[in-house]
Design an enzyme around this catalytic site. Sequence first.
Site, mmCIF file in Angstrom:
data_model
loop_
_atom_site.group_PDB
_atom_site.id
_atom_site.type_symbol
_atom_site.label_atom_id
_atom_site.label_comp_id
_atom_site.label_asym_id
_atom_site.label_seq_id
_atom_site.Cartn_x
_atom_site.Cartn_y
_atom_site.Cartn_z
ATOM 1 N N LYS A 1 2.409 8.074 6.912
ATOM 2 C CA LYS A 1 3.554 7.344 6.338
ATOM 3 C C LYS A 1 4.615 8.332 5.850
ATOM 4 O O LYS A 1 5.805 8.163 6.103
ATOM 5 C CB LYS A 1 3.082 6.456 5.173
ATOM 6 N N GLN B 1 -1.558 2.795 -1.991
ATOM 7 C CA GLN B 1 -2.524 2.805 -0.892
ATOM 8 C C GLN B 1 -3.835 2.145 -1.331
ATOM 9 O O GLN B 1 -4.362 2.440 -2.402
ATOM 10 C CB GLN B 1 -2.769 4.251 -0.425
ATOM 11 N N ASP C 1 5.023 -3.505 1.049
ATOM 12 C CA ASP C 1 3.782 -3.909 1.713
ATOM 13 C C ASP C 1 3.725 -5.432 1.885
ATOM 14 O O ASP C 1 2.951 -5.941 2.691
ATOM 15 C CB ASP C 1 2.575 -3.491 0.855
#
Length: 302
Positions: free
Chosen positions: A54, A98, A121
Amino acid sequence: MSATLIRGTEIRDEILKEIKAEVDRIKEEHGVVPGLVTILVGEDPASVSYVTAKIRTAQGLGYKEVQDNRSEDIAEEELLSLIEKYNRDESIHGILVQLPLPKHVDEKRVLNAVDPDKDVDGFHPVNVGRLMIGGSEVKFPPCTPAGIQELIVRSGVETEGAEVVVVGRSNIVGKPIANMLLQKAPGANATVTVAHTRTRDLAYHCKRADILIVAAGVPGLVKPEWLKPGACVIDVGVNRVGEKISEKTGKKVAILKGDVDFDKAKEIAGYITPVPGGVGPMTITMLMRNTLNSLKFHLGIA
Ligand code: GUN
């Protein structure tokens, strides 16, 4: 018949090029770039590798990229105040925590602490609700389902009126992709069935599918004889079934297998995604797009 391969890596490159052009234009016109923070707790190897990918992608696009790595034993309250800090930081448009988090941390509480307008997200309940309503309400579609929809649309597969069968009902893939494809919108308007572990006759449902999306996490779950000839098969499964030495790097790498037996399925399907190289590359791409869109919402140019 041999299916058309849906190459996620090629579609990813195409979209990243579009994103980069937009980032450059916004930088020139507004003097700002998208800002993304990745919060990684602990050193789980899979998480480290996802976060590294990422970060690299964000840097390649010219984003402001903040890596905030914390030790495994971080207190929940400390993590919450960290998120609060980035919620207030005007140079940050996307916050990514994460997953998975260590067991002592309440994942729901942490995800709910992220400002819904920086939740790239798309995991915050506000964004789940926005997705359910659809249309202009949607700000941040979750990345893997958004990537799946892009793969289908950019491959020229018709969704309008199509029978879509989704195998799997997770909050990250199954439920959101089902919801997205049934919306009254271009690239959607499908008739959607969601099958899961308690479905009585999985083969029956798969056989009806014009578009079959499998996100069950069970290698080889869907049998080739369950496919409708010519169907579009999207395999979201990323199952580590062993290790091998990479010919390219000489390093040990995981052997990945999908939820569908690719070699046999490609002889029956009309379109199919490989594993790896299908859905996988799209998730990070959509994270980048959500972060860019967050900046555009912020600037009032979305
Ligand atoms: N862990 C595995 N996939 C994901 C993802 O898409 N987002 C986050 N935040 N964590 C993950």
